[in-house]
Design a protein around this motif. Structure first.
Motif, PDB file in Angstrom:
ATOM      1  N   ASP A  13      64.991  12.802  34.296  1.00  0.00           N
ATOM      2  CA  ASP A  13      63.787  13.553  33.899  1.00  0.00           C
ATOM      3  C   ASP A  13      62.539  13.059  34.629  1.00  0.00           C
TER       4      ASP A  13
ATOM      5  N   LEU B  57      58.878  15.122  35.383  1.00  0.00           N
ATOM      6  CA  LEU B  57      57.843  15.132  34.350  1.00  0.00           C
ATOM      7  C   LEU B  57      56.465  15.581  34.834  1.00  0.00           C
TER       8      LEU B  57
ATOM      9  N   TRP C 233      58.841  23.742  37.062  1.00  0.00           N
ATOM     10  CA  TRP C 233      60.125  23.230  36.570  1.00  0.00           C
ATOM     11  C   TRP C 233      61.091  24.398  36.360  1.00  0.00           C
TER      12      TRP C 233
ATOM     13  N   PRO D 121      66.945  19.019  31.007  1.00  0.00           N
ATOM     14  CA  PRO D 121      66.347  17.757  30.570  1.00  0.00           C
ATOM     15  C   PRO D 121      67.392  16.816  29.984  1.00  0.00           C
TER      16      PRO D 121
ATOM     17  N   TRP E 246      57.693  22.282  26.423  1.00  0.00           N
ATOM     18  CA  TRP E 246      57.916  21.466  27.625  1.00  0.00           C
ATOM     19  C   TRP E 246      56.826  20.391  27.731  1.00  0.00           C
ATOM     20  N   ASP E 247      55.568  20.788  27.448  1.00  0.00           N
ATOM     21  CA  ASP E 247      54.481  19.802  27.505  1.00  0.00           C
ATOM     22  C   ASP E 247      54.679  18.712  26.452  1.00  0.00           C
TER      23      ASP E 247
ATOM     24  N   TYR F 173      57.583  17.748  25.282  1.00  0.00           N
ATOM     25  CA  TYR F 173      58.710  16.952  25.779  1.00  0.00           C
ATOM     26  C   TYR F 173      58.205  15.878  26.741  1.00  0.00           C
ATOM     27  N   ARG F 174      57.307  16.298  27.627  1.00  0.00           N
ATOM     28  CA  ARG F 174      56.770  15.352  28.601  1.00  0.00           C
ATOM     29  C   ARG F 174      55.933  14.269  27.913  1.00  0.00           C
ATOM     30  N   ARG F 175      55.138  14.674  26.942  1.00  0.00           N
ATOM     31  CA  ARG F 175      54.265  13.726  26.238  1.00  0.00           C
ATOM     32  C   ARG F 175      55.100  12.697  25.471  1.00  0.00           C
TER      33      ARG F 175
ATOM     34  N   THR G 231      58.196  11.816  26.011  1.00  0.00           N
ATOM     35  CA  THR G 231      58.925  10.943  26.923  1.00  0.00           C
ATOM     36  C   THR G 231      58.030   9.786  27.351  1.00  0.00           C
ATOM     37  N   ARG G 232      56.768  10.096  27.598  1.00  0.00           N
ATOM     38  CA  ARG G 232      55.812   9.064  27.998  1.00  0.00           C
ATOM     39  C   ARG G 232      55.576   8.060  26.864  1.00  0.00           C
TER      40      ARG G 232
ATOM     41  N   LEU H  52      52.463   9.594  35.913  1.00  0.00           N
ATOM     42  CA  LEU H  52      53.214   9.299  34.700  1.00  0.00           C
ATOM     43  C   LEU H  52      52.452   8.330  33.793  1.00  0.00           C
TER      44      LEU H  52
END
Ligand SMILES: Nc1nc2c(ncn2[C@@H]2O[C@H](COP(=O)(O)OP(=O)(O)O)[C@@H](O)[C@H]2O)c(=O)[nH]1
Ligand SMILES: [Mg+2]
Length: 456
Positions: free
Chosen positions: A146, A150, A157, A220, A261-262, A264-266, A268-269, A324
């Motif tokens: 991923d 990201l 994506w 993902p 999706w946003d 998911y990215r947040r 993950t961080r 990131l």
């Protein structure tokens, strides 16, 4: 040099018995051998207290400087505990492999080592006792795939994944999901049932790519390994084509999936990158090249792409690091070609060379068997040709021999190489020694390469 070492020794001496924490990440795709690696590492560190030859390529152990190893408890807020006791019992009790796990787990070992000061002064005062808490984090390598994605917007994506889903061999598995997309109006009001059907069809497509074609470059990552995110509402998304009108309607499926999706990215961080990834001091990446070699040219090429993505995540360009939100570059990874006991010693150099060829120049590449299940033998065929092979026990107590005809290739093989299919047997683990130690290949070299400041 001597002065520098003396200063660091003195500093540690003055700071007293403060425990240093060292974080070791162990990762790799499903079935690469993470659980077995962590279990064998703990078993052999414990056994090495009595017999340093268990890990003789790790200088700190070989020289008798490892004086104690104890499993430490974790705090209540910490990640779930690695099931060490159950895994050791499986390997020790009945020559069984431990149960597979699909989540991030952590094992903490408290080590005491003697740390000698070089030079005359060192000989005079003797070594210092050093306390190290070794935290081993075992996490799904799918999550690493991923990372390079990201920074992408939902539009970018989606475009990439839609294009890929139309290529061979993915298209066949993507049919049901693509059919749903074909009749979807992305500007329609977001409705939970429709979003769930789309997300589930996309997840089913990823699973079929993995299970039926042994593909690896799938994202993902949390769709395959959700861990604590299982069932979370923000996982209801999938790649979508752009709405025909320039701007998506408020409250539409497209807008909602972009928000997911946003999120998911947040997450993950906040839940993986910052608390775990950014803090690792060493990274061991396990790769099962036998599965890739035995599954055909397409699967091999996909594994190659996944490895390139993983290698890129572990050597991000400064630009990606910043996007990131990470401050420092990850440590130099140690890539391991696992299950090296499938080939005799004479083939393991080739195995490591193939891995190096696939991951590029960043980090070390080592052929590893965390638990060596076989012995080397030689076979003579009907024409009198001698063949190096291995032999081990398989299910049912039978003894079986295995060899890669022509040997392990040192580079990506030609298409025709894959015409010959291999059935890789599942060897059973050997019974541990009376000290609990397990036979391995290069586990100690991996340890010394990953953590030179502790085991070097
Ligand atoms: N021969 C051999 N098989 C191994 C070794 N490590 C793992 N395996 C096999 O690979 C399977 C998956 O390993 P596991 O550690 O559970 O994979 P994980 O999903 O990465 O945690 C095991 O059940 C074993 O059959 C090894 O060093 N040698
Ligand atoms: Mg596991």
């Amino acid at each position: 040099m001597e002065l520098q070492a003396a200063a660091s020794w003195l500093r540690r001496f003055l700071l007293g018995a403060a425990t240093e924490t060292v974080r070791l990440a162990v990762t790799g795709l499903a079935r690469a051998g993470k659980t077995v690696f962590v279990t064998a590492l703990a078993a052999n560190l414990l056994a090495a207290l009595r017999d340093p030859r268990r890990l003789s390529a790790a200088p700190a152990v070989a020289e008798g400087r490892l004086v104690s190893v104890n499993e430490a408890g974790l705090s209540v807020t910490d990640a779930p505990l690695f099931p060490l006791e159950a895994s050791l019992a499986a390997l020790g009790g009945g020559a069984r492999w431990p149960e597979p796990t699909r989540r991030l787990t952590k094992l903490a070992l408290d080590l005491e080592l003697l740390s000698p000061l070089p030079g005359q002064f060192g000989r005079l005062v003797g070594p210092l006792r050093r306390s190290v808490r070794l935290e081993i984090v075992d996490y799904p390598g799918e999550w690493l795939l991923d990372l390079p994605l990201l920074p992408l917007s939902f539009e970018d994506w989606s475009a990439r994944q839609l294009a890929r889903a139309r290529t061979f061999p993915r298209a066949r598995f993507a049919e049901a999901w693509l059919a749903l997309l074909a009749e979807l109006d992305v500007q329609a009001p977001a409705e939970e049932g429709a979003m769930r059907r789309l997300a589930e069809a996309y997840a089913a497509y990823l699973r079929r790519c993995r299970d039926e074609a042994a593909l690896a470059d799938l994202c993902p990552g949390r769709f395959l390994n959700p861990d604590t995110w299982d069932g979370m509402a923000f996982l209801l998304f999938c790649p979508l084509p752009l709405p025909p009108a320039a701007s998506p309607k408020a409250g539409s499926i497209w807008e909602r999936m972009r928000a997911h999706w946003d999120e998911y990215r947040r997450r993950t961080r906040v839940e993986f990158l910052l608390p775990h990834f950014a803090r690792f001091d060493a990274h061991v990446v396990l790769v099962d090249l036998f599965r890739a070699l035995a599954s055909g040219a397409t699967s091999f090429a996909d594994t190659q792409a996944a490895l390139a993505a993983i290698a890129a995540s572990l050597r991000p360009e400064p630009g990606l690091l910043a996007r990131l939100g990470l401050e420092r570059a990850p440590p130099r990874p140690v890539f391991c070609a696992t299950k090296a006991d499938y080939v005799p010693a004479s083939q393991r150099g080739q195995l490591a060379a193939l891995l190096r060829h696939l991951v590029g120049g960043n980090g070390a590449a080592i052929a590893l068997a965390a638990v060596a299940c076989t012995r080397d033998i030689t076979l003579t065929d009907e024409r009198g040709r001698v063949q190096d092979a291995v032999e081990g026990l398989v299910e049912g107590g039978r003894r079986e021999a295995f060899w890669f005809a022509g040997g392990v290739p040192a580079e990506t093989p030609e298409q025709t190489w894959f015409d010959r299919r291999y059935e890789v047997p599942c060897f059973l683990p050997p019974t541990p020694g009376s000290d609990g130690g397990l036979r391995h290949v290069n586990l100690d070299r991996v340890l010394a390469a990953a953590l030179p400041a502790v085991f070097g």
